[in-house]
Design a protein around this motif. Structure first.
Motif, PDB file in Angstrom:
ATOM      1  N   GLY A  58      78.865 -54.002 -53.261  1.00  0.00           N
ATOM      2  CA  GLY A  58      79.037 -55.397 -52.879  1.00  0.00           C
ATOM      3  C   GLY A  58      77.712 -56.124 -52.751  1.00  0.00           C
ATOM      4  O   GLY A  58      76.634 -55.524 -52.825  1.00  0.00           O
ATOM      5  N   PRO A  59      77.760 -57.433 -52.554  1.00  0.00           N
ATOM      6  CA  PRO A  59      76.533 -58.225 -52.443  1.00  0.00           C
ATOM      7  C   PRO A  59      75.789 -57.934 -51.149  1.00  0.00           C
ATOM      8  O   PRO A  59      76.390 -57.667 -50.108  1.00  0.00           O
ATOM      9  CB  PRO A  59      77.045 -59.670 -52.477  1.00  0.00           C
ATOM     10  CG  PRO A  59      78.456 -59.581 -51.978  1.00  0.00           C
ATOM     11  CD  PRO A  59      78.977 -58.260 -52.448  1.00  0.00           C
ATOM     12  N   SER A 105      66.248 -62.379 -51.117  1.00  0.00           N
ATOM     13  CA  SER A 105      66.857 -62.536 -52.435  1.00  0.00           C
ATOM     14  C   SER A 105      68.176 -61.778 -52.476  1.00  0.00           C
ATOM     15  O   SER A 105      68.467 -60.947 -51.615  1.00  0.00           O
ATOM     16  CB  SER A 105      65.915 -62.053 -53.542  1.00  0.00           C
ATOM     17  OG  SER A 105      65.586 -60.693 -53.364  1.00  0.00           O
ATOM     18  N   ARG A 106      68.966 -62.073 -53.511  1.00  0.00           N
ATOM     19  CA  ARG A 106      70.304 -61.496 -53.649  1.00  0.00           C
ATOM     20  C   ARG A 106      70.271 -60.259 -54.545  1.00  0.00           C
ATOM     21  O   ARG A 106      69.568 -60.228 -55.548  1.00  0.00           O
ATOM     22  CB  ARG A 106      71.261 -62.517 -54.276  1.00  0.00           C
ATOM     23  CG  ARG A 106      71.402 -63.803 -53.502  1.00  0.00           C
ATOM     24  CD  ARG A 106      72.125 -64.862 -54.323  1.00  0.00           C
ATOM     25  NE  ARG A 106      72.087 -66.152 -53.663  1.00  0.00           N
ATOM     26  CZ  ARG A 106      73.093 -66.662 -52.954  1.00  0.00           C
ATOM     27  NH1 ARG A 106      74.229 -65.988 -52.850  1.00  0.00           N
ATOM     28  NH2 ARG A 106      72.975 -67.836 -52.366  1.00  0.00           N
ATOM     29  N   THR A 107      71.088 -59.282 -54.185  1.00  0.00           N
ATOM     30  CA  THR A 107      71.313 -58.130 -55.049  1.00  0.00           C
ATOM     31  C   THR A 107      72.646 -57.512 -54.647  1.00  0.00           C
ATOM     32  O   THR A 107      73.441 -58.131 -53.944  1.00  0.00           O
ATOM     33  CB  THR A 107      70.154 -57.115 -54.941  1.00  0.00           C
ATOM     34  OG1 THR A 107      70.295 -56.112 -55.943  1.00  0.00           O
ATOM     35  CG2 THR A 107      70.110 -56.450 -53.583  1.00  0.00           C
ATOM     36  N   THR A 108      72.909 -56.286 -55.107  1.00  0.00           N
ATOM     37  CA  THR A 108      74.077 -55.535 -54.655  1.00  0.00           C
ATOM     38  C   THR A 108      73.599 -54.174 -54.161  1.00  0.00           C
ATOM     39  O   THR A 108      72.448 -53.784 -54.367  1.00  0.00           O
ATOM     40  CB  THR A 108      75.114 -55.345 -55.784  1.00  0.00           C
ATOM     41  OG1 THR A 108      74.558 -54.485 -56.787  1.00  0.00           O
ATOM     42  CG2 THR A 108      75.504 -56.688 -56.397  1.00  0.00           C
ATOM     43  N   TYR A 109      74.500 -53.448 -53.516  1.00  0.00           N
ATOM     44  CA  TYR A 109      74.110 -52.172 -52.907  1.00  0.00           C
ATOM     45  C   TYR A 109      73.611 -51.156 -53.933  1.00  0.00           C
ATOM     46  O   TYR A 109      72.859 -50.238 -53.590  1.00  0.00           O
ATOM     47  CB  TYR A 109      75.278 -51.588 -52.113  1.00  0.00           C
ATOM     48  CG  TYR A 109      75.436 -52.224 -50.754  1.00  0.00           C
ATOM     49  CD1 TYR A 109      74.669 -51.800 -49.682  1.00  0.00           C
ATOM     50  CD2 TYR A 109      76.338 -53.265 -50.549  1.00  0.00           C
ATOM     51  CE1 TYR A 109      74.795 -52.380 -48.433  1.00  0.00           C
ATOM     52  CE2 TYR A 109      76.474 -53.862 -49.303  1.00  0.00           C
ATOM     53  CZ  TYR A 109      75.697 -53.416 -48.250  1.00  0.00           C
ATOM     54  OH  TYR A 109      75.817 -54.003 -47.018  1.00  0.00           O
ATOM     55  N   ARG A 110      74.004 -51.326 -55.176  1.00  0.00           N
ATOM     56  CA  ARG A 110      73.519 -50.443 -56.236  1.00  0.00           C
ATOM     57  C   ARG A 110      71.982 -50.415 -56.269  1.00  0.00           C
ATOM     58  O   ARG A 110      71.376 -49.387 -56.602  1.00  0.00           O
ATOM     59  CB  ARG A 110      74.062 -50.939 -57.573  1.00  0.00           C
ATOM     60  CG  ARG A 110      73.581 -50.202 -58.805  1.00  0.00           C
ATOM     61  CD  ARG A 110      74.063 -50.927 -60.052  1.00  0.00           C
ATOM     62  NE  ARG A 110      75.511 -51.053 -60.046  1.00  0.00           N
ATOM     63  CZ  ARG A 110      76.336 -50.214 -60.665  1.00  0.00           C
ATOM     64  NH1 ARG A 110      75.852 -49.213 -61.368  1.00  0.00           N
ATOM     65  NH2 ARG A 110      77.638 -50.396 -60.611  1.00  0.00           N
ATOM     66  N   ARG A 167      63.467 -53.634 -49.138  1.00  0.00           N
ATOM     67  CA  ARG A 167      64.436 -53.168 -48.159  1.00  0.00           C
ATOM     68  C   ARG A 167      65.394 -54.287 -47.767  1.00  0.00           C
ATOM     69  O   ARG A 167      65.182 -55.457 -48.079  1.00  0.00           O
ATOM     70  CB  ARG A 167      63.707 -52.644 -46.920  1.00  0.00           C
ATOM     71  CG  ARG A 167      62.755 -51.519 -47.216  1.00  0.00           C
ATOM     72  CD  ARG A 167      63.476 -50.301 -47.750  1.00  0.00           C
ATOM     73  NE  ARG A 167      64.345 -49.719 -46.746  1.00  0.00           N
ATOM     74  CZ  ARG A 167      64.451 -48.431 -46.492  1.00  0.00           C
ATOM     75  NH1 ARG A 167      63.743 -47.573 -47.179  1.00  0.00           N
ATOM     76  NH2 ARG A 167      65.262 -47.978 -45.564  1.00  0.00           N
ATOM     77  N   SER A 168      66.430 -53.905 -47.055  1.00  0.00           N
ATOM     78  CA  SER A 168      67.456 -54.880 -46.697  1.00  0.00           C
ATOM     79  C   SER A 168      67.058 -55.666 -45.450  1.00  0.00           C
ATOM     80  O   SER A 168      66.205 -55.254 -44.661  1.00  0.00           O
ATOM     81  CB  SER A 168      68.790 -54.174 -46.447  1.00  0.00           C
ATOM     82  OG  SER A 168      68.687 -53.300 -45.341  1.00  0.00           O
ATOM     83  N   LEU A 169      67.693 -56.805 -45.316  1.00  0.00           N
ATOM     84  CA  LEU A 169      67.652 -57.583 -44.081  1.00  0.00           C
ATOM     85  C   LEU A 169      68.936 -57.257 -43.327  1.00  0.00           C
ATOM     86  O   LEU A 169      70.024 -57.336 -43.896  1.00  0.00           O
ATOM     87  CB  LEU A 169      67.583 -59.075 -44.400  1.00  0.00           C
ATOM     88  CG  LEU A 169      67.706 -60.039 -43.216  1.00  0.00           C
ATOM     89  CD1 LEU A 169      66.487 -59.938 -42.312  1.00  0.00           C
ATOM     90  CD2 LEU A 169      67.895 -61.471 -43.715  1.00  0.00           C
ATOM     91  N   VAL A 205      72.838 -57.721 -44.158  1.00  0.00           N
ATOM     92  CA  VAL A 205      73.319 -59.096 -44.286  1.00  0.00           C
ATOM     93  C   VAL A 205      73.831 -59.332 -45.699  1.00  0.00           C
ATOM     94  O   VAL A 205      73.230 -58.869 -46.675  1.00  0.00           O
ATOM     95  CB  VAL A 205      72.184 -60.086 -43.952  1.00  0.00           C
ATOM     96  CG1 VAL A 205      72.620 -61.527 -44.196  1.00  0.00           C
ATOM     97  CG2 VAL A 205      71.732 -59.895 -42.506  1.00  0.00           C
ATOM     98  N   GLU A 206      74.938 -60.045 -45.809  1.00  0.00           N
ATOM     99  CA  GLU A 206      75.476 -60.425 -47.109  1.00  0.00           C
ATOM    100  C   GLU A 206      75.038 -61.849 -47.452  1.00  0.00           C
ATOM    101  O   GLU A 206      74.937 -62.700 -46.561  1.00  0.00           O
ATOM    102  CB  GLU A 206      77.001 -60.340 -47.096  1.00  0.00           C
ATOM    103  CG  GLU A 206      77.523 -58.937 -46.867  1.00  0.00           C
ATOM    104  CD  GLU A 206      79.041 -58.880 -46.843  1.00  0.00           C
ATOM    105  OE1 GLU A 206      79.674 -59.940 -47.045  1.00  0.00           O
ATOM    106  OE2 GLU A 206      79.583 -57.786 -46.619  1.00  0.00           O
ATOM    107  N   PRO A 207      74.777 -62.129 -48.731  1.00  0.00           N
ATOM    108  CA  PRO A 207      74.364 -63.486 -49.103  1.00  0.00           C
ATOM    109  C   PRO A 207      75.513 -64.469 -48.949  1.00  0.00           C
ATOM    110  O   PRO A 207      76.685 -64.095 -49.057  1.00  0.00           O
ATOM    111  CB  PRO A 207      73.946 -63.334 -50.568  1.00  0.00           C
ATOM    112  CG  PRO A 207      74.678 -62.130 -51.056  1.00  0.00           C
ATOM    113  CD  PRO A 207      74.812 -61.210 -49.878  1.00  0.00           C
ATOM    114  N   PRO A 208      75.204 -65.721 -48.696  1.00  0.00           N
ATOM    115  CA  PRO A 208      76.261 -66.723 -48.547  1.00  0.00           C
ATOM    116  C   PRO A 208      76.916 -67.032 -49.888  1.00  0.00           C
ATOM    117  O   PRO A 208      76.357 -66.764 -50.955  1.00  0.00           O
ATOM    118  CB  PRO A 208      75.513 -67.944 -48.008  1.00  0.00           C
ATOM    119  CG  PRO A 208      74.113 -67.773 -48.512  1.00  0.00           C
ATOM    120  CD  PRO A 208      73.860 -66.294 -48.530  1.00  0.00           C
TER     121      PRO A 208
END
Length: 240
Positions: A45-46, A66-71, A85-87, A122-125
């Motif tokens: 997912g995003p 920036s946006r990406t997916t868990y991959r 790394r993730s936020l 966090v997921e992107p809006p």
């Protein structure tokens, strides 16, 4: 090492996603496929990447994302790959006697057995919605409800701390209103029973209440890197 930061204002600015060379992307996809075979519960997912953290003036912080997916995080298994790394957000849920709730991730999660505060990446809006402090607070409230059964309005959460790890991971931590430990345990037990009735594992398979860092070694299994310094911070602020 995890740095603990406080800020009057937190501003989030979207930047372009990182470029991934074709060969590295192919290796990432192979690693992701293997990870899904090992844990079919993984979901591509995003998700939000943290591209940078900097001061704005003396009291404010700027997060570039920036946006990406868990991959994308399968790059961690690719030798030589540069990985942002993730936020993430987390919620410090205190008891009325000054302890805080810590949960253990269940077997169906990406980090089974790991101890952490309620929270997540966090997921992107979507659409025209901004990623701002309000969105982070709403996401934190959702994570608290989904992982512990404790449902509080997002407006009841107060940003208290930002963590910055050596690996570049940034966490935004919110303080929830205190509740008696038996109430918190009852709500978690009800959530776990409801998930079991649906044939699903809860995200946490156990919760405990911790008052100070010396209690953490009793929790068998891995801990998130920020757990000890944040528990130390909360033991001085929440437990005082």
């Amino acid at each position: 090492m995890t740095e603990l930061l406080e800020a009057e204002e937190l501003r989030l600015v979207e930047v372009a996603p990182p470029a991934i060379p074709a060969g590295t992307r192919a290796a990432m996809n192979r690693e992701w496929a293997e990870a899904v075979l090992a844990n079919p519960a993984l979901f591509d997912g995003p998700v939000v990447l943290c591209a940078g953290l900097s001061r704005e003036g003396r009291d404010d912080l700027l997060v570039s994302w920036s946006r990406t997916t868990y991959r994308y995080f399968a790059l961690r298994r690719v030798p030589g790959a540069t990985v942002l790394r993730s936020l993430f957000v987390s919620v410090i849920q205190p008891t009325d006697d000054g302890r805080v709730l810590v949960g253990r991730m269940s077997r169906s999660t990406a980090a089974p057995g790991r101890w952490q505060f309620p929270g997540g990446s966090v997921e992107p809006p979507t659409g025209d919605e901004p990623l701002d402090e309000g969105a982070l607070r709403r996401h934190a409230a959702l994570e608290l409800a989904e992982e512990t059964g404790v449902d509080v309005p997002a407006t009841a959460l107060t940003r208290c701390l930002i963590t910055y790890g050596d690996d570049g991971q940034v966490g935004v931590h919110y303080l929830a209103p205190s509740l008696p430990a038996p109430v918190l345990q009852d709500r978690f037990d009800a959530l776990a029973a409801a998930e079991a009735a649906r044939g699903r594992d809860p995200e946490f398979d156990r919760i405990v209440f911790v008052g100070s860092p010396p209690e953490l070694p009793r929790l068998e299994g891995p801990h998130v890197v920020y757990l000890e310094p944040v528990v130390r911070w909360t033991s001085r602020r929440v437990g005082s």
